[in-house]
Design a protein around this motif. Sequence first.
Motif, PDB file in Angstrom:
ATOM      1  N   SER A  26       0.843  -1.205   0.000  1.00 44.58           N
ATOM      2  CA  SER A  26       0.000   0.000   0.000  1.00 44.58           C
ATOM      3  C   SER A  26       0.876   1.252   0.000  1.00 44.58           C
ATOM      4  O   SER A  26       0.538   2.254  -0.650  1.00 44.58           O
ATOM      5  N   MET A  29       2.053   1.662  -3.596  1.00 45.80           N
ATOM      6  CA  MET A  29       0.962   2.091  -4.465  1.00 45.80           C
ATOM      7  C   MET A  29       0.721   3.603  -4.292  1.00 45.80           C
ATOM      8  O   MET A  29       0.578   4.329  -5.278  1.00 45.80           O
ATOM      9  N   LEU A  84      -3.297  -2.454  -9.665  1.00 46.21           N
ATOM     10  CA  LEU A  84      -1.912  -2.493 -10.118  1.00 46.21           C
ATOM     11  C   LEU A  84      -1.842  -2.970 -11.576  1.00 46.21           C
ATOM     12  O   LEU A  84      -1.059  -2.445 -12.378  1.00 46.21           O
TER      13      LEU A  84
END
Length: 270
Positions: A26, A29, A84
Amino acid sequence: MNAFKTLDSENPVDLARWHELERIMSDAMKNDYFKMVYQPLLSLGTGQLVGFESLIRCQSPRFGIVGPDEFIPHVEQSGMILELGDWIFEQSLSDLKQMLNFGMTGITVSLNISPVQILNGNIFSRVMHLLDKHQIPPSAIKIELTETALIHSPEKIEKVFENFHKEGVKVWLDDFGTGYASLGLLRQFNIDGLKIDRSFVNGIATNNEDFTLCSAIIAMAQRLGLETVAEGIEENEQLQILEQLGCDIAQGYLIDKPQSLARNVAKWAK
Ligand code: C2E
Ligand code: CA
Ligand code: CA
């Protein structure tokens, strides 16, 4: 319960590391710590560059480099692979457009896809939309799916492959020889090519069984009209044997490691 259809957890994992990966992913990202690299594919017949495989990398200042072999199963499990995966397609296709603009015409970029993207996402229309957005012909990309992934929800996968076929996108079976898929699936799925797993290529010059397996896969593929790609070629001797066996395409550190778009353009664009 997880809302996503995921794959069975095939391998026992280190639970502490698994939880840590949640934070790493996370964090990556949110902060754009992912990037794409490209590994060249050469025709064994002509010695010419025919394309690249697109591979993801993750490097965070805090957690260091994490390999896709480790984090892809994690994002498949969490469902993050959908977000993703979209980013991977967008980045790879925008990079492919740049390669084409640099005069690298006639090449293809192979995209690795996760079965979770097929089962949960509208992968076909997303890819078609991006091809359209970047004005790239569908025949300039290839789709790679592992052999093992075929056994999860074969009907859905068959349909997605069929859609790609109609548009001229070729499909290669990845890591061929390592999974549990039956040879019958090759006929059912309209596959265009097989990527012979690195573990067999590795021993081709030194191990009789690996040599026999590679030559049998290539002979079978030729009879079925499928292309063959050998991955993980590290030595000249391996390359020569594969060429003699009639393998079509070569990939491996001997040719080059996966590199950034800029490095590849500098090396391959004429
Ligand atoms: P893969 O699809 O089988 O990719 C080939 C792997 O072999 C890559 O590892 C590549 O760097 C490595 N390789 C290529 N040539 C050689 C060689 O000569 N020697 C050795 N030792 N290795 C070689 P990588 O990049 O670490 O990727 C590992 C796996 O992670 C991939 O295996 C694929 O299953 C997955 N993966 C990577 N990128 C993506 C992606 O964008 N999407 C999805 N869904 N999966 C990805
Ligand atoms: Ca692959
Ligand atoms: Ca592979």
